[in-house]
Design an enzyme around this catalytic site. Structure first.
Site, PDB file in Angstrom:
ATOM      1  CD  GLU A  27       4.582   7.311  -0.762  1.00  0.00           C
ATOM      2  OE1 GLU A  27       4.248   6.169  -0.391  1.00  0.00           O
ATOM      3  OE2 GLU A  27       5.724   7.755  -0.661  1.00  0.00           O
TER       4      GLU A  27
ATOM      5  CD  GLU B  28       5.006   2.203   3.781  1.00  0.00           C
ATOM      6  OE1 GLU B  28       4.300   3.231   3.885  1.00  0.00           O
ATOM      7  OE2 GLU B  28       6.197   2.238   3.420  1.00  0.00           O
TER       8      GLU B  28
END
Length: 736
Positions: A187, A196
């Protein structure tokens, strides 16, 4: 005892962690050896702006310095997202039906790793051919690694999950991992999806760490977009357009230099449900799809002809994503705004029930601003839109806005990139009029004044130089530095001042002497206050202005004008159910005990003890459901006309509305001109400043009609104590 080494570096506006191995070469061999288990953090003193590298020993897990590293992150909010946790758990149980090798990238607290290990324990199938059941997890963030080990031990999983303090691209099959992994769980998603490093992480994993045709949780994601009109959004980036309505004569963005002050061209994460004037100009449309079971491409381009559903002006593209966690497409998580869930359509994939609150701060919608004043459209006319994704971001271009984009990409000499909120403040007509009135009052009776602008205010510098051709202005510009000087030079002619009037120090300076003022005392000492790079700090970090005024006490004239001359700490009791839930004490998450992480992550809601919660910076208008329950009160004052000193205040807060009090919003109102009481508020009704939020351990029901019932309150006392040595403001409240 905490072992700390501090050494001075060039100031940097952001907090940063780096491994000891990257710094060790700067030390002697013996000292480097002692730093082998150290964590380095770059901290900024809010009162001086000075930055320091602080080295914290790993073994001191319970030190206050360690806790401060994680208490302001989004980990707690993410772990309190029960819908996210439940969907990931269901998807992992569906994917892992037999013992296999599972890789968890970006393990965090180890929640997904423990879910995978438990799923394998529950399996009764035979082992995968050539692979025993095991879970390998990697986490690069050292403070989180320490915390993850504690969570694994607490849940009896320390021998079932192999934890590596490494980035996933540092893992090697045959060295760290015995074999390629059969299943990937991860995640590493942000509000934009890609920010990210999702794409490069998946690329390396497919190339080096995963078997052919691996199972992946989550499986895929789809990004959607929608064209919208919004004056509130336009104000956040179109300074030139807003400035056209100002009457003060100041041109921060003169003609032919429209984008000399601009915002960074990127997507901005926002809770778009809180933007009150959004007008939809298109139906939602699909932008990109990503299949995580396949190696993704680094670049992608998509082109669309989108039919406008209304007449208007496109000010922004709002986007969100839908996550498919399982292969069958039954487990979906959406970050769509509520207006998508409120209407029946093919894109209505929210899984929460009507009336459910699924507010979370770790994932929001994203806003891409259309340059300048936006692009006019007519109903039923098609608009050409191009979307481009890189490894880490997504950008948009409208056909008719192409020229505006090209102009925005060619920034003029002296250009400045400012945060959207500061851009909006500079374009705010009311704010500018207050500044103009305060400046004119300050200049009355002063010929050839010497003015010091102590912060990064270009507006003050231009205003004083323009209003008085005989004035001399010294601007500190501690954050903007040489960029600020070049900007002032570029816009000088348009604003009718000479650069001979202005001197930009552009550097950190502990003391300014009379030698640098040509033996003249300072007549005006001013600030907005605004310090470039400190926008994420608590409101009282701007008391740095008070500290710097104190350091220059010896060169201030007897009748010096200080602006602002006073700061007033204001407070208001608030109902903040969404924010409070996001900061709640963690217990069991999908059956896994997380109680050991609470203190480190700064949990303050529903805690079993009565420890004081930290004050954290938030835009109140971005905090989900909110309600003011009390009058606004003045808690204490900071007399900026005198040198900085310790001060305190205490006042009673009376509730004016019934409800549940979850905490207090705190901010500083700046009194610019004591004689005419010109006041600039930074409270919750002002969307461009962050407030401090002090959440309660336990919410308190308040009833303004029945004050005698047990368990209900109609007033509270709030106290604040300011420490000038640290810039810290301690806040306490007692309900009566």
């Amino acid at each position: 005892m905490l072992s700390v080494v501090v050494f001075r570096l060039n100031p940097h506006p952001r907090s940063l962690l780096i491994p000891a191995s990257n710094i060790r070469r700067n030390f002697s061999t013996s000292m480097a050896s002692s730093l082998s288990n150290c964590m380095f953090q770059l901290k900024t003193d809010p009162l001086t702006g000075n930055s320091e590298w602080v080295v914290v020993q790993d073994e001191d897990e319970d030190s206050p310095g360690r806790k401060s590293l994680l208490s302001s992150t989004s980990y707690l909010d993410m772990l309190n997202d029960s819908r996210r946790n439940k969907l990931f758990h269901q998807a992992i149980k569906k994917a892992i039906t037999k013992p296999c090798h599972v890789l968890d990238v970006g393990a965090g607290t180890g929640l997904l790793s423990m879910m995978a290990a438990k799923a394998m324990e529950s399996s009764t199938s035979s082992e995968c051919s050539g692979s025993g059941g095991m879970v390998s997890a990697c986490e690069s963030y050292l403070p989180m690694v320490k915390l993850t080990r504690k969570v694994l031990r607490l849940n009896g999983m320390e021998k079932k999950v192999r934890l590596f303090h490494k980035r996933s691209d540092e893992l090697r099959v045959g060295v760290d991992l015995p074999s390629r992994a059969d299943v990937l769980v991860s995640e590493i998603l942000d509000s934009e999806l890609l920010g990210e490093g999702l794409i490069p992480t998946l690329q390396h994993a497919h190339d080096e760490l995963l078997s052919q045709n691996p199972l992946v949780v989550p499986c895929r994601a789809t990004i959607y977009g929608q064209l919208v009109q919004s004056t509130q959004l336009q104000n956040l980036h179109d300074l030139h357009g807003c400035e056209a309505h100002a009457s003060d004569g100041i041109q921060l963005t003169p003609s032919s230099l429209e984008n000399i002050i601009s915002i960074k061209r990127q997507q901005y994460a926002m809770h778009c449900d809180s933007i009150s004037d959004i007008r939809l100009l298109s139906e939602p449309f699909k932008v990109f799809e990503f299949d995580f079971s396949q190696r993704p491409e680094s670049q992608g381009v998509a082109e669309f002809h989108i039919k406008a559903t209304n007449d208007g002006t496109i000010n922004a593209v709002i986007s969100w994503w839908v996550l498919q966690l399982d292969q069958e497409g039954q487990l979906l998580y959406s970050t769509a705004p509520r207006w998508i869930n409120a209407h029946s359509s093919a894109l209505d994939v929210q899984t929460n029930s009507p009336g459910d609150s699924n507010w979370c701060d770790h994932w929001k919608q994203c806003v891409w601003f259309i340059a300048a004043g936006g692009m006019p459209v007519l109903k039923d006319v098609h608009v050409f839109l191009q979307a481009v994704h890189s490894d880490i971001s997504i950008s948009y271009t409208l056909q008719n806005a192409k020229l505006s984009k090209e102009l925005a990409d060619k920034l003029p000499e002296g250009s400045l990139i400012l945060p959207p909120e500061r851009t909006a403040i500079y374009g705010n007509k009311e704010w500018r009029n207050l500044m103009l009135t305060a400046a004119r009052n300050a200049l009355k009776g002063k010929s050839s004044p010497l003015c010091i602008v102590a912060d990064d205010s270009m507006f003050w510098t231009i205003l004083f130089a323009s209003l008085s051709s005989s004035s001399r202005v010294i601007s500190f510009f501690p954050g903007l530095r040489d960029r600020g000087s070049l900007y002032l030079k570029t816009v000088a002619h348009a604003n009718g001042y000479s650069m001979d009037q202005i001197k930009v120090l552009g550097r950190k300076k502990a003391v300014l002497t009379l030698d640098e003022t040509n033996q003249r005392k300072v007549d005006l000492f001013v600030g907005e206050p605004f310090y470039f790079g400190h926008e994420g700090m608590l409101p009282w970090a701007n008391l740095r202005f008070w500290k710097e005024r104190t350091m220059l006490e010896s060169i201030l004239s007897e009748d010096v004008v200080i602006m602002p001359c006073k700061g007033i700490l204001k407070a208001c009791a608030m109902s903040l159910p969404d924010l409070w839930r996001s900061r709640c004490f963690l217990k069991q998450i999908e059956g896994f005990d997380h109680s050991t992480v609470n203190e480190t992550l700064g949990a303050c809601g529903d805690c079993p003890d009565s420890k004081e919660s930290p004050c954290l910076p938030y835009f109140i208008w971005q905090c989900g459901e909110t309600k003011e329950l009390s009058e606004v009160v003045a808690v204490m004052e900071f007399n900026l006309s005198n040198p900085i000193s310790s001060c305190s205040g205490k006042t009673k807060v009376r509730f004016t509305k019934s409800g549940v009090c979850h905490g207090f919003a705190l901010w500083i109102d700046w009194v610019m001109d004591a004689n005419s009481n010109i006041l600039v508020s930074t409270g919750p009704d002002q969307r461009y400043w962050k407030q401090g939020v002090k959440l309660l351990n336990t919410p308190v029901p308040v009833n303004t009609h029945i004050s005698s019932e047990v368990g209900e309150s109609c007033s509270t006392e709030i106290e604040a104590i300011f420490d000038p040595s640290t810039g810290e403001l301690a806040i306490k409240s007692v309900f009566t």
